[in-house]
Scaffold this motif. Structure first.
Motif, PDB file in Angstrom:
ATOM      1  N   SER A 131     -12.889  52.468 -68.621  1.00  0.00           N
ATOM      2  CA  SER A 131     -13.699  53.515 -69.243  1.00  0.00           C
ATOM      3  C   SER A 131     -13.333  53.667 -70.717  1.00  0.00           C
ATOM      4  O   SER A 131     -12.283  53.198 -71.166  1.00  0.00           O
ATOM      5  CB  SER A 131     -13.467  54.825 -68.494  1.00  0.00           C
ATOM      6  N   ALA A 132     -14.235  54.363 -71.441  1.00  0.00           N
ATOM      7  CA  ALA A 132     -14.099  54.506 -72.891  1.00  0.00           C
ATOM      8  C   ALA A 132     -12.805  55.189 -73.300  1.00  0.00           C
ATOM      9  O   ALA A 132     -12.529  56.302 -72.844  1.00  0.00           O
ATOM     10  CB  ALA A 132     -15.284  55.311 -73.414  1.00  0.00           C
ATOM     11  N   SER A 134     -10.722  55.442 -77.139  1.00  0.00           N
ATOM     12  CA  SER A 134     -10.799  54.999 -78.530  1.00  0.00           C
ATOM     13  C   SER A 134      -9.500  54.417 -79.050  1.00  0.00           C
ATOM     14  O   SER A 134      -8.422  54.858 -78.662  1.00  0.00           O
ATOM     15  CB  SER A 134     -11.119  56.181 -79.437  1.00  0.00           C
ATOM     16  N   GLU A 178     -19.084  51.755 -77.763  1.00  0.00           N
ATOM     17  CA  GLU A 178     -19.614  53.115 -77.619  1.00  0.00           C
ATOM     18  C   GLU A 178     -19.809  53.783 -78.983  1.00  0.00           C
ATOM     19  O   GLU A 178     -18.965  53.676 -79.868  1.00  0.00           O
ATOM     20  CB  GLU A 178     -18.654  53.973 -76.778  1.00  0.00           C
ATOM     21  N   LYS A 281     -23.872  57.922 -71.909  1.00  0.00           N
ATOM     22  CA  LYS A 281     -22.789  58.546 -71.132  1.00  0.00           C
ATOM     23  C   LYS A 281     -22.846  60.059 -71.299  1.00  0.00           C
ATOM     24  O   LYS A 281     -22.922  60.556 -72.426  1.00  0.00           O
ATOM     25  CB  LYS A 281     -21.432  58.039 -71.622  1.00  0.00           C
TER      26      LYS A 281
HETATM   27  C1  LIG Z   1      -6.849  58.677 -74.024  1.00  0.00           C
HETATM   28  C2  LIG Z   1      -8.301  58.863 -73.652  1.00  0.00           C
HETATM   29  C3  LIG Z   1      -9.277  58.638 -74.619  1.00  0.00           C
HETATM   30  C4  LIG Z   1     -10.610  58.782 -74.294  1.00  0.00           C
HETATM   31  N1  LIG Z   1     -11.575  58.503 -75.239  1.00  0.00           N
HETATM   32  C5  LIG Z   1     -12.870  58.560 -74.895  1.00  0.00           C
HETATM   33  C6  LIG Z   1     -13.870  58.176 -75.817  1.00  0.00           C
HETATM   34  O1  LIG Z   1     -13.602  57.795 -76.959  1.00  0.00           O
HETATM   35  N2  LIG Z   1     -15.150  58.231 -75.412  1.00  0.00           N
HETATM   36  C7  LIG Z   1     -15.519  58.631 -74.151  1.00  0.00           C
HETATM   37  O2  LIG Z   1     -16.703  58.618 -73.826  1.00  0.00           O
HETATM   38  N3  LIG Z   1     -14.581  58.985 -73.248  1.00  0.00           N
HETATM   39  C8  LIG Z   1     -13.280  58.957 -73.584  1.00  0.00           C
HETATM   40  N4  LIG Z   1     -12.333  59.281 -72.660  1.00  0.00           N
HETATM   41  C9  LIG Z   1     -12.777  59.684 -71.300  1.00  0.00           C
HETATM   42  C10 LIG Z   1     -12.784  58.499 -70.363  1.00  0.00           C
HETATM   43  O3  LIG Z   1     -13.636  57.483 -70.813  1.00  0.00           O
HETATM   44  C11 LIG Z   1     -13.268  58.903 -68.968  1.00  0.00           C
HETATM   45  O4  LIG Z   1     -14.608  59.332 -69.039  1.00  0.00           O
HETATM   46  C12 LIG Z   1     -12.455  60.000 -68.360  1.00  0.00           C
HETATM   47  O5  LIG Z   1     -11.075  59.787 -68.553  1.00  0.00           O
HETATM   48  C13 LIG Z   1     -12.798  60.134 -66.857  1.00  0.00           C
HETATM   49  O6  LIG Z   1     -12.524  58.986 -66.160  1.00  0.00           O
HETATM   50  P1  LIG Z   1     -11.252  58.905 -65.181  1.00  0.00           P
HETATM   51  O7  LIG Z   1     -11.492  59.941 -64.130  1.00  0.00           O
HETATM   52  O8  LIG Z   1     -11.301  57.499 -64.697  1.00  0.00           O
HETATM   53  O9  LIG Z   1     -10.063  59.188 -66.048  1.00  0.00           O
HETATM   54  C14 LIG Z   1     -10.990  59.176 -72.979  1.00  0.00           C
HETATM   55  C15 LIG Z   1      -9.997  59.408 -72.018  1.00  0.00           C
HETATM   56  C16 LIG Z   1      -8.673  59.261 -72.341  1.00  0.00           C
HETATM   57  C17 LIG Z   1      -7.632  59.516 -71.281  1.00  0.00           C
END
Ligand SMILES: Cc1cc2nc3c(=O)[nH]c(=O)nc-3n(C[C@H](O)[C@H](O)[C@H](O)COP(=O)(O)O)c2cc1C
Length: 336
Positions: A131-132, A134, A178, A281
């Motif tokens: 997943s995203a 940065s 993204e 998203k």
């Molecule tokens: C360190 C970190 C950075 C993230 N940066 C982004 C981002 O830049 N863009 C985004 O859409 N989601 C970002 N997320 C959210 C994740 O992409 C994801 O949607 C969220 O963690 C839920 O998924 P999970 O349940 O697998 O953790 C970030 C999450 C983390 C932990």
């Protein structure tokens, strides 16, 4: 008993400071001894991880799950004799369903083709991906390590909204680029979307699809902010923002303000990227919003190639502290 002056003099100095200062009540009431609280607090994560944490109950990953990942990453055998330690009567309990007629030759790397008839470069995606996250929220080494994982495992890495960096491109893993409300890496000097910059980077062979980020489960109503201290010259260059200044993702996009405009923007991204699939998203906050989006798909005839739905349990690189500790969910600003 003779007290060692090497110990008593500094201790008395600290005690005098604690006694007369007026910032911390605990140390004022309990000079020197009150400081043990900070020691205990700094040891808290270790005590919990090593002594208190149950094997099966950590969040988001239990100790047992983390050990399994570690075992596999070391290439060690992960087939063991066992009786389950899970409480199978717990509600909810998740399990893999049994069958009297299991697949004889299961597809061990299931993939799905992403890209509707409006996209000329469909992409065969793994059903599990990264997943995203940065560059900036993650270090260069973390970005590279994940990209190597994506390459070796045959899945994609989502760049997150922090731009497309050389670290994403070094090892040849598939990427989804993204674009968030800050348009990092594809923005003009005023922070607006820059189609030319987007076209140049999206043409990269490693970029298989692009994605518009509308909202994120972890931070309802917030765009996000990377603290100035983290905006190093390299991160500033990748994002196209000033060095060591707070880097803000606005709450909303400036390129569109209605669902129909968003779809037109998505269509333009698809065209600019040479026909690569484009996705959206978001976290569902208000049930009428996805309805409006689908209605706009019907009226414009523009369909995103994929939709990423984020859950409220998700993480983030940067959000106000009140969000992760649950104040929002408890006192309610909607559901997601
Ligand atoms: C360190 C970190 C950075 C993230 N940066 C982004 C981002 O830049 N863009 C985004 O859409 N989601 C970002 N997320 C959210 C994740 O992409 C994801 O949607 C969220 O963690 C839920 O998924 P999970 O349940 O697998 O953790 C970030 C999450 C983390 C932990």
């Amino acid at each position: 008993m003779v007290l060692d002056p090497a110990f008593t003099i500094p201790a008395l100095a600290v005690a005098a400071y604690d006694w007369f200062q007026s910032s911390w009540t605990i140390t004022r009431n309990y000079p020197v001894a009150g400081r043990l609280r900070w020691l205990a607090l700094s040891l808290r994560p270790f005590i919990r991880a090593y002594a208190v944490e149950d094997d099966t109950h950590g969040t988001p990953y239990s100790y047992a799950a983390r050990q399994l990942i570690k075992t596999r990453s070391h290439g060690l055998a992960d087939t063991i004799p066992f009786g389950t330690e899970l409480d199978v009567y717990e509600d909810p309990h998740h399990w893999i369903s049994h069958s009297m007629a299991p697949e004889r030759e299961p597809d061990l790397s299931p993939r799905i083709t992403v890209g509707n008839e409006q996209s000329s470069k469909p992409y065969s995606a793994s059903i599990l991906n990264i997943s995203a996250m940065s560059f900036g929220a993650l270090s260069a080494n973390a970005v590279k390590a994940m990209n190597i994982g994506a390459r070796d495992g045959g899945f994609y890495q989502d760049t997150g909204e922090g731009g497309l960096s050389r670290h994403h491109l070094e090892n040849g893993g598939d990427l989804v680029w993204e674009i968030g409300s800050g348009y990092f890496g594809a923005r003009d000097k005023d922070g607006k979307f820059d189609p030319e910059k987007f076209r140049d980077k999206a043409a990269n062979e490693a970029v298989k699809m692009t994605e518009i980020k509308i909202s994120q489960g972890a931070k309802p109503g917030h765009g996000g902010m990377l603290l100035g201290s983290k905006v190093t010259p390299e991160i500033a260059e990748v994002r196209g923002v000033p060095v060591y200044e707070n880097c803000l993702s606005p709450r909303g996009h400036s390129a569109f303000s209605t669902p129909a405009q968003m779809l037109e923007f998505a269509a333009s991204m698809r065209e600019l990227s040479g026909g690569k699939p484009v996705g959206i998203k978001f976290c569902v906050g208000q049930p009428h919003e996805p309805f409006a989006l689908v209605k706009a798909m019907l009226t414009t005839g523009i369909y995103p190639d994929f939709i990423v739905i984020d859950g409220a349990e998700g993480g983030t690189g940067a959000a106000p502290l009140s969000l992760p500790i649950g104040l929002v969910c408890r006192f309610g600003t909607g559901w997601c």
